[in-house]
Design a protein around this motif. Sequence first.
Motif, PDB file in Angstrom:
ATOM      1  N   ASP A 149      62.276  69.629  51.044  1.00 22.42           N
ATOM      2  CA  ASP A 149      62.884  68.301  51.056  1.00 22.42           C
ATOM      3  C   ASP A 149      62.855  67.670  49.670  1.00 22.42           C
ATOM      4  N   TYR A 150      61.786  67.897  48.952  1.00 23.64           N
ATOM      5  CA  TYR A 150      61.686  67.314  47.602  1.00 23.64           C
ATOM      6  C   TYR A 150      62.754  67.889  46.686  1.00 23.64           C
ATOM      7  N   ASP A 151      62.982  69.183  46.754  1.00 22.47           N
ATOM      8  CA  ASP A 151      63.995  69.797  45.895  1.00 22.47           C
ATOM      9  C   ASP A 151      65.407  69.392  46.294  1.00 22.47           C
ATOM     10  N   SER A 152      65.617  69.088  47.572  1.00 27.12           N
ATOM     11  CA  SER A 152      66.964  68.717  48.026  1.00 27.12           C
ATOM     12  C   SER A 152      67.319  67.262  47.728  1.00 27.12           C
ATOM     13  N   LEU A 153      66.341  66.431  47.408  1.00 27.81           N
ATOM     14  CA  LEU A 153      66.618  65.019  47.119  1.00 27.81           C
ATOM     15  C   LEU A 153      67.296  64.885  45.762  1.00 27.81           C
ATOM     16  N   PRO A 154      68.135  63.867  45.592  1.00 30.56           N
ATOM     17  CA  PRO A 154      68.822  63.683  44.302  1.00 30.56           C
ATOM     18  C   PRO A 154      67.837  63.320  43.202  1.00 30.56           C
ATOM     19  N   GLN A 155      68.275  63.554  41.974  1.00 28.95           N
ATOM     20  CA  GLN A 155      67.423  63.264  40.835  1.00 28.95           C
ATOM     21  C   GLN A 155      67.285  61.763  40.574  1.00 28.95           C
ATOM     22  N   SER A 156      68.238  60.978  41.041  1.00 31.67           N
ATOM     23  CA  SER A 156      68.169  59.524  40.861  1.00 31.67           C
ATOM     24  C   SER A 156      69.027  58.857  41.925  1.00 31.67           C
ATOM     25  N   ILE A 157      68.742  57.607  42.178  1.00 40.70           N
ATOM     26  CA  ILE A 157      69.516  56.809  43.136  1.00 40.70           C
ATOM     27  C   ILE A 157      69.844  55.469  42.496  1.00 40.70           C
ATOM     28  N   ALA A 158      70.922  54.876  42.978  1.00 41.58           N
ATOM     29  CA  ALA A 158      71.331  53.549  42.520  1.00 41.58           C
ATOM     30  C   ALA A 158      70.792  52.500  43.480  1.00 41.58           C
ATOM     31  N   VAL A 159      70.072  51.528  42.961  1.00 36.92           N
ATOM     32  CA  VAL A 159      69.537  50.428  43.762  1.00 36.92           C
ATOM     33  C   VAL A 159      70.018  49.113  43.164  1.00 36.92           C
ATOM     34  N   ARG A 160      70.106  48.156  44.010  1.00 36.87           N
ATOM     35  CA  ARG A 160      70.567  46.830  43.599  1.00 36.87           C
ATOM     36  C   ARG A 160      69.370  45.893  43.498  1.00 36.87           C
ATOM     37  N   VAL A 161      69.294  45.169  42.416  1.00 38.37           N
ATOM     38  CA  VAL A 161      68.203  44.241  42.154  1.00 38.37           C
ATOM     39  C   VAL A 161      68.770  42.818  42.165  1.00 38.37           C
ATOM     40  N   VAL A 162      68.183  41.967  42.969  1.00 37.77           N
ATOM     41  CA  VAL A 162      68.624  40.574  43.115  1.00 37.77           C
ATOM     42  C   VAL A 162      67.407  39.687  42.921  1.00 37.77           C
ATOM     43  N   THR A 163      67.530  38.683  42.094  1.00 41.78           N
ATOM     44  CA  THR A 163      66.469  37.693  41.927  1.00 41.78           C
ATOM     45  C   THR A 163      66.782  36.474  42.786  1.00 41.78           C
ATOM     46  N   ALA A 164      65.774  35.990  43.475  1.00 41.50           N
ATOM     47  CA  ALA A 164      65.930  34.836  44.360  1.00 41.50           C
ATOM     48  C   ALA A 164      64.789  33.870  44.109  1.00 41.50           C
ATOM     49  N   THR A 165      65.045  32.607  44.374  1.00 45.01           N
ATOM     50  CA  THR A 165      64.037  31.557  44.227  1.00 45.01           C
ATOM     51  C   THR A 165      63.692  31.020  45.607  1.00 45.01           C
ATOM     52  N   ALA A 166      62.438  31.157  45.995  1.00 43.32           N
ATOM     53  CA  ALA A 166      61.996  30.672  47.299  1.00 43.32           C
ATOM     54  C   ALA A 166      61.808  29.161  47.261  1.00 43.32           C
ATOM     55  N   PRO A 167      62.097  28.461  48.356  1.00 44.40           N
ATOM     56  CA  PRO A 167      61.830  27.015  48.393  1.00 44.40           C
ATOM     57  C   PRO A 167      60.365  26.715  48.120  1.00 44.40           C
ATOM     58  N   GLN A 168      60.113  25.502  47.727  1.00 43.46           N
ATOM     59  CA  GLN A 168      58.774  25.147  47.259  1.00 43.46           C
ATOM     60  C   GLN A 168      57.722  25.297  48.344  1.00 43.46           C
ATOM     61  N   HIS A 169      58.059  24.946  49.582  1.00 37.64           N
ATOM     62  CA  HIS A 169      57.081  24.983  50.678  1.00 37.64           C
ATOM     63  C   HIS A 169      57.543  25.954  51.763  1.00 37.64           C
ATOM     64  N   SER A 170      58.019  27.127  51.359  1.00 43.69           N
ATOM     65  CA  SER A 170      58.513  28.108  52.326  1.00 43.69           C
ATOM     66  C   SER A 170      57.434  29.063  52.812  1.00 43.69           C
ATOM     67  N   GLY A 171      56.248  29.034  52.197  1.00 50.42           N
ATOM     68  CA  GLY A 171      55.171  29.939  52.599  1.00 50.42           C
ATOM     69  C   GLY A 171      54.947  31.067  51.623  1.00 50.42           C
ATOM     70  N   PHE A 172      55.883  31.348  50.723  1.00 47.65           N
ATOM     71  CA  PHE A 172      55.703  32.412  49.741  1.00 47.65           C
ATOM     72  C   PHE A 172      54.792  31.927  48.616  1.00 47.65           C
ATOM     73  N   ARG A 173      53.898  32.812  48.202  1.00 43.60           N
ATOM     74  CA  ARG A 173      52.961  32.440  47.143  1.00 43.60           C
ATOM     75  C   ARG A 173      53.653  32.334  45.788  1.00 43.60           C
ATOM     76  N   THR A 174      54.669  33.157  45.562  1.00 45.17           N
ATOM     77  CA  THR A 174      55.419  33.114  44.310  1.00 45.17           C
ATOM     78  C   THR A 174      56.809  32.552  44.581  1.00 45.17           C
ATOM     79  N   GLN A 175      57.323  31.801  43.642  1.00 47.20           N
ATOM     80  CA  GLN A 175      58.612  31.151  43.821  1.00 47.20           C
ATOM     81  C   GLN A 175      59.763  32.073  43.419  1.00 47.20           C
ATOM     82  N   LYS A 176      59.589  32.876  42.380  1.00 49.72           N
ATOM     83  CA  LYS A 176      60.644  33.767  41.926  1.00 49.72           C
ATOM     84  C   LYS A 176      60.412  35.151  42.497  1.00 49.72           C
ATOM     85  N   LEU A 177      61.390  35.658  43.242  1.00 47.71           N
ATOM     86  CA  LEU A 177      61.285  36.936  43.934  1.00 47.71           C
ATOM     87  C   LEU A 177      62.315  37.904  43.378  1.00 47.71           C
TER      88      LEU A 177
END
Length: 475
Positions: free
Chosen positions: A285-313
């Motif tokens: 399975d390891y040899d059959s997997l591609p050498q690289s994959i394309a992933v999408r990165v999105v930055t989001a800002t959590a509301p101030q009192h949403s429960g997340f410890r960090t605001q920038k995700l």
Amino acid sequence: MTSRVPMFTGWSRSTFGRAPLRTGTAMRRKSDGLSSLCTRQAEETFGALLPARLLAAPPGRRSRIFTTPVVFWTFLCQILGSESCRSATGAVQSLLSHLGKALCSSSDAAYCMARAKLPIRMLIAIQRHICAALCPRRGARTFVFDGSTISMPDTPENQARWPQSGAQQTGVGFPIMRIVGLFDLATGAWIAMARGTLAGSKRGSERILWRRLWKHLQAGDTVIADAGFCDWFSLVLLQQRGIRLVIRNNGRRKPCPNATRLGKGDWIERWRKPAIKPAWVTREDYDSLPQSIAVRVVTATAPQHSGFRTQKLELISTVTDPAEMGAEEIAGLYLRRWDVELFIDDLKTSLGMDILRTRSPHMIYRELLMHVIAYNLLRALIRQADDPRRISFKGSLDRVNKWLPVAMATTSRKTRKRLIEDLLETMAEDLVRERPNRREPRLKKRRPKPFGLMTRPRGESMEIPHRSKYRKSLT
């Protein structure tokens, strides 16, 4: 205790005009009335979620007071009310008195032995039936993963199956089970669960446990998870299955310098396959997997009192086409991941699943399954009443515990139907209010009792003089 057995059983024919009943016949008549009452109440309260065919006793089971429907219904009410086995036995005695039958013993030994014989296959079948009815497969669905731990009594059997933390001394800690749950985001239903141990990454890692739940996913589904489940092999394997993934990026991963910008806070990166093969991936399975994959990165800002410890995700998604899923949709999906924290809090705090009470591994399995069944049944009632995200789970649980004894004591079918309708109406009125900018620090105002911490087995500990002035534990 009331006894309905005549004093001189040999005079039964001349006194009552009939021969005395055999012990098995009398026991069967008593159990039939109680079993039919419990089965009827289950069907009238939860409808098609608890059909009578799933509560039928296995073939060859003797007819006693604690039949399969009686034990299941009593066990379910015990979980909903966080009651003891003695209280559950008292509830069965009250039902027998209501039916005009002879009362069973006040000892909870018979109930505990009957509860230990509940077929696990039956509980699993009931759980699957509830999930299929609550979350029918009619298209793509959105699931959310999260892990947690559960404590249980400190017995040799439980310690051997789920060892305590290695940082604790023997005889001081408690066995701990690690679980990973798969929840439906729309209804809050607990679809499936994987169990493991806390000690040892080979058996208890959350990444290993959540891979056991992939069999419940189908092409087109969307999966939301936190950064603990973010690794290259999970991304590529789920992508090959046609499953869309929205997950928080691991903080240790460095940004790619050759990223393709799609918009503000939105770009595509190429992640290369790690050179080290993990143990759970075969060489083929390891040899059959591609050498690289394309992933999408999105930055989001959590509301101030949403429960997340960090605001920038920084979020990762396998959906690279902006037309299929926009950056705002990706951010909105992940911000809803906080709902799974509330789902687990309802289970562990409201239903008391934080600390299980049975003392053997085979009963731990049954108690854990009954907690899941009780949680999903309550979610089904909440969904019938109104929007599942608005209704209070704890308020609904309290109302169910108050309504069920009244419905069980009612002989009129019309009255019982009205009681269930009124129950749903009152549940719909108990809404969780919108409290913007609410902040509750995790602090306790009431001071705890001045007891020390146990740092050695109880048999080796000694009573501390002047305990009221004691603040720190002895070493």
